[in-house]
Design an enzyme around this catalytic site. Structure first.
Site, PDB file in Angstrom:
ATOM      1  N   GLU A 143       0.832  -1.208   0.000  1.00 20.35           N
ATOM      2  CA  GLU A 143       0.000   0.000   0.000  1.00 20.35           C
ATOM      3  C   GLU A 143       0.871   1.265   0.000  1.00 20.35           C
ATOM      4  O   GLU A 143       1.834   1.355   0.742  1.00 20.35           O
ATOM      5  CB  GLU A 143      -0.910  -0.019   1.221  1.00 20.35           C
ATOM      6  CG  GLU A 143      -1.873   1.159   1.297  1.00 20.35           C
ATOM      7  CD  GLU A 143      -2.709   1.143   2.565  1.00 20.35           C
ATOM      8  OE1 GLU A 143      -3.750   1.822   2.584  1.00 20.35           O
ATOM      9  OE2 GLU A 143      -2.326   0.461   3.542  1.00 20.35           O
ATOM     10  N   LYS A 203      -9.496   2.491  -2.660  1.00 16.58           N
ATOM     11  CA  LYS A 203      -9.749   1.873  -1.353  1.00 16.58           C
ATOM     12  C   LYS A 203     -11.170   2.174  -0.894  1.00 16.58           C
ATOM     13  O   LYS A 203     -11.569   3.330  -0.777  1.00 16.58           O
ATOM     14  CB  LYS A 203      -8.727   2.401  -0.349  1.00 16.58           C
ATOM     15  CG  LYS A 203      -8.734   1.744   1.012  1.00 16.58           C
ATOM     16  CD  LYS A 203      -7.545   2.274   1.815  1.00 16.58           C
ATOM     17  CE  LYS A 203      -7.482   1.700   3.212  1.00 16.58           C
ATOM     18  NZ  LYS A 203      -6.275   2.160   3.937  1.00 16.58           N
ATOM     19  N   CYS A 220      -5.885  -2.793   1.839  1.00 18.99           N
ATOM     20  CA  CYS A 220      -5.652  -2.732   3.278  1.00 18.99           C
ATOM     21  C   CYS A 220      -6.895  -2.991   4.127  1.00 18.99           C
ATOM     22  O   CYS A 220      -7.331  -4.121   4.280  1.00 18.99           O
ATOM     23  CB  CYS A 220      -5.004  -1.399   3.644  1.00 18.99           C
ATOM     24  SG  CYS A 220      -4.238  -1.432   5.290  1.00 18.99           S
TER      25      CYS A 220
END
Length: 383
Positions: free
Chosen positions: A119, A195, A232
């Site tokens: 990330e 994300k 994530c």
């Protein structure tokens, strides 16, 4: 031994358990054993010279009569930042490009088809400091930024699909996103996946930097299979994995940045659970090292101000739909994990367990629709 010095669970087990017990413990902990890949000597030597760990494993599927094997090699790269967090921005980015570039070269030696980085790989994980400057200077265009151009050159040079998670700055509005850019092995930008979930826990409170994603659950059709990127914190949300799977993902990458005190007991479980539940391969990637920042910051949880938020514990691994998983990379070292998988295993396990076929999706959808209404009342039966 401190937590950040502990190398790996696998190494500790191998050091202390008799061989007869070790195989059974590994079977229970990790599922069916993954075979080691015979990696080229040139790659092994290059990894040693460049001071990073190199591991390789293989997941097999049963031979079929009507389909040939669909073997794909993925490469997961975990690394620490190269320069101190107060070094000039351009120097930090260039140093990361150089370091990861030399690791991708070794991945190419190993025949990797798809490589994924951690990330926001070009920068320190500075979102927890709450400072906007200088960290927002790392943000760049997903389509035309210097990091994307760098990755396009890698993709063309090595005939590899590149998944490049960056801090994205979009257009004239300057909106920031936590984004994974997917670059085809032809060198063209295939697309991007933002994300979906922003953490709000302890130091990891990132909503002042970037927005929740608006790209849905995009799946990218590549020469080497259909891939998706669950960035994530999205790994904590089972429905997030599920929707990528429902859109046809055969491999879901989970590039992350997470520290031991917060999440390590969950790490080996979540991506593996997702592989089982969704009949697909999952790839969990975490950075390593401890990143120090000049200015103190607080978590908003009563703890004293601090200059770092703990040890990034690496431990990147791949999980298969049959419940097995590869050994992980080190908790402390830069590393490249090369994993060969036969994508035919996805359908074979689906045919065996039939989780998707037996799922009551229309029922779930009806009930979920009710739960988001303001007048929702839980279905609780009382005496």
């Amino acid at each position: 031994m401190s937590a950040c010095e502990f190398e790996s669970l696998e190494r500790t087990l191998e050091s202390h358990l008799p061989e007869t017990e070790l195989s059974e413990v590994k079977r229970i902990l990790f599922g069916k054993e993954t075979q080691k890949l015979d990696l080229p000597t040139c790659a092994v030597n290059a990894a040693t010279e460049r001071d990073f760990e190199l591991k390789g494993y293989r997941f097999e599927a049963a031979p079929e009569q009507l389909r040939p094997p669909r073997r794909v090699r993925v490469g997961l790269i975990q690394n620490r930042i190269v320069l101190p967090t107060d070094a000039p921005i351009r120097d930090q980015i260039d140093a990361m490009h150089s370091r990861v570039g030399e690791m991708v070269e070794v991945a190419a030696m190993c025949g990797v088809n798809v490589v994924c980085f951690q990330e926001t790989w070009t920068m320190p994980f500075a979102f927890c400091t709450r400072e906007k400057e200088p960290w927002t200077e790392f943000a760049e265009s997903a389509e035309e930024g210097g990091t994307t151009r760098f990755c396009q050159e890698l993709a063309k040079k090595y005939n590899v699909v590149v998944v490049s998670p960056i801090l994205e700055r979009e257009g004239l509005r300057g909106t920031l996103w936590n984004t994974a850019v997917v670059i085809s092995n032809s060198g063209s930008v295939l697309g991007k996946s933002r994300k979906n979930h922003i953490p709000r826990i302890g130091d990891f409170n990132e909503s002042t930097y970037y927005m929740e994603g608006d790209t849905g659950h995009a799946v990218f059709q590549t020469q080497f299979g259909n891939i998706a990127v669950n960035i994530c914190y999205g790994r904590h949300h089972p429905l997030n994995w599920f929707m990528y799977s429902m859109n046809g993902a055969e491999i879901i990458f989970n590039p992350s940045a997470t520290v031991g005190a917060l999440s390590e007991p969950m790490w080996s479980i979540e991506a593996r659970n997702a592989a089982i539940a969704n009949h697909c391969f999952t790839c969990a990637i975490n950075r390593v090292g401890t990143e120090h920042f000049k200015s103190e910051f607080t978590s908003g949880d009563g703890k004293e101000a601090h200059h770092d938020f703990g040890h990034f514990y690496g431990s990147s691994y791949v999980a298969a739909p049959d419940g097995s998983r590869s050994p992980g990379l080190s908790r402390t070292r830069d590393g490249l994990l090369v994993v060969e998988m036969d994508l035919n295993l996805n359908r074979q396990i689906s045919d065996k367990w039939s989780f998707k076929m037996t799922g009551r999706y229309s029922e779930y959808a009806k009930e979920l629709a009710k739960t988001v209404q303001h007048d929702f009342k839980p279905n609780i039966v009382k005496e």
